[in-house]
Write a protein that holds these residues in place. Sequence first.
Motif, mmCIF file in Angstrom:
data_model
loop_
_atom_site.group_PDB
_atom_site.id
_atom_site.type_symbol
_atom_site.label_atom_id
_atom_site.label_comp_id
_atom_site.label_asym_id
_atom_site.label_seq_id
_atom_site.Cartn_x
_atom_site.Cartn_y
_atom_site.Cartn_z
ATOM 1 N N LEU A 140 41.938 55.016 31.759
ATOM 2 C CA LEU A 140 40.736 54.283 32.134
ATOM 3 C C LEU A 140 40.627 54.187 33.652
ATOM 4 O O LEU A 140 41.599 53.844 34.330
ATOM 5 N N SER A 141 39.447 54.473 34.162
ATOM 6 C CA SER A 141 39.199 54.304 35.593
ATOM 7 C C SER A 141 39.397 52.827 35.941
ATOM 8 O O SER A 141 38.944 51.941 35.214
ATOM 9 N N SER A 142 40.076 52.545 37.050
ATOM 10 C CA SER A 142 40.383 51.159 37.431
ATOM 11 C C SER A 142 39.611 50.750 38.677
ATOM 12 O O SER A 142 39.931 51.187 39.786
ATOM 13 N N LEU A 143 38.609 49.888 38.485
ATOM 14 C CA LEU A 143 37.852 49.359 39.622
ATOM 15 C C LEU A 143 38.764 48.497 40.504
ATOM 16 O O LEU A 143 38.697 48.570 41.730
ATOM 17 N N GLU A 144 39.632 47.715 39.903
ATOM 18 C CA GLU A 144 40.530 46.839 40.665
ATOM 19 C C GLU A 144 41.416 47.635 41.623
ATOM 20 O O GLU A 144 41.511 47.319 42.809
ATOM 21 N N LYS A 145 42.043 48.697 41.138
ATOM 22 C CA LYS A 145 42.913 49.501 41.998
ATOM 23 C C LYS A 145 42.093 50.302 43.012
ATOM 24 O O LYS A 145 42.512 50.485 44.153
ATOM 25 N N PHE A 146 40.917 50.773 42.595
ATOM 26 C CA PHE A 146 40.008 51.474 43.500
ATOM 27 C C PHE A 146 39.674 50.592 44.705
ATOM 28 O O PHE A 146 39.808 50.999 45.853
ATOM 29 N N GLU A 147 39.251 49.356 44.422
ATOM 30 C CA GLU A 147 38.877 48.440 45.501
ATOM 31 C C GLU A 147 40.081 48.058 46.366
ATOM 32 O O GLU A 147 39.968 48.004 47.588
ATOM 33 N N SER A 148 41.206 47.807 45.731
ATOM 34 C CA SER A 148 42.400 47.388 46.467
ATOM 35 C C SER A 148 42.808 48.416 47.525
ATOM 36 O O SER A 148 43.068 48.064 48.677
ATOM 37 N N PHE A 149 42.851 49.690 47.146
ATOM 38 C CA PHE A 149 43.239 50.723 48.107
ATOM 39 C C PHE A 149 42.106 51.040 49.082
ATOM 40 O O PHE A 149 42.300 51.051 50.302
ATOM 41 N N ASN A 150 40.924 51.301 48.557
ATOM 42 C CA ASN A 150 39.833 51.816 49.381
ATOM 43 C C ASN A 150 39.225 50.787 50.314
ATOM 44 O O ASN A 150 38.696 51.155 51.359
ATOM 45 N N ASN A 151 39.290 49.499 49.976
ATOM 46 C CA ASN A 151 38.843 48.461 50.928
ATOM 47 C C ASN A 151 39.623 48.555 52.222
ATOM 48 O O ASN A 151 39.095 48.290 53.293
ATOM 49 N N ARG A 152 40.874 48.930 52.103
ATOM 50 C CA ARG A 152 41.738 48.989 53.282
ATOM 51 C C ARG A 152 41.685 50.344 53.995
ATOM 52 O O ARG A 152 41.715 50.409 55.218
#
Length: 151
Positions: A27-39
């Motif tokens: 499953l694609s993970s929005l939480e992990k996407f945001e955590s890494f890519n925000n930074r």
Amino acid sequence: MKKIFIFLPFLAPDIAFSCPSLQGTWLSSLEKFESFNNRWANIDDRAWSFMEQTQGHEIIKFNDNNEMLVSTPEIEVKVGEKTMKLPPNEERINFSVLGCTDKSIALKYQRYGKMRISQLHFENDNTYWEYMGTSASDGNSHIREYYVKAE
């Protein structure tokens, strides 16, 4: 000299034993996407807004026949003042494994009429990520898409 050749198969382990397992549903993970890519991501606000709305929906099922089923439900996104619906999509894609280590797998497949190569980087048995984008872009956006294994 014959003795050396007899022992060579034992010195070179089967490559399949070192590959992470893809089998199952991811499953694609929005939480992990945001955590890494925000930074780390290097993208403008409009692109970020669009990606935040489209991440976390895709489901990929890998089977033991070197086939992946990629499905996405209908997604409603807001672009500026307009709202639009992205239609649901389901694709059955054959792939081949080009190589692997104990932490990554390189896949070759055809999608959208083009041959593609993706490298999946495993953080653990239940999480992998890959870079988003294509080689034709500037290559500096540093955006990762994350997938987690379904329970």
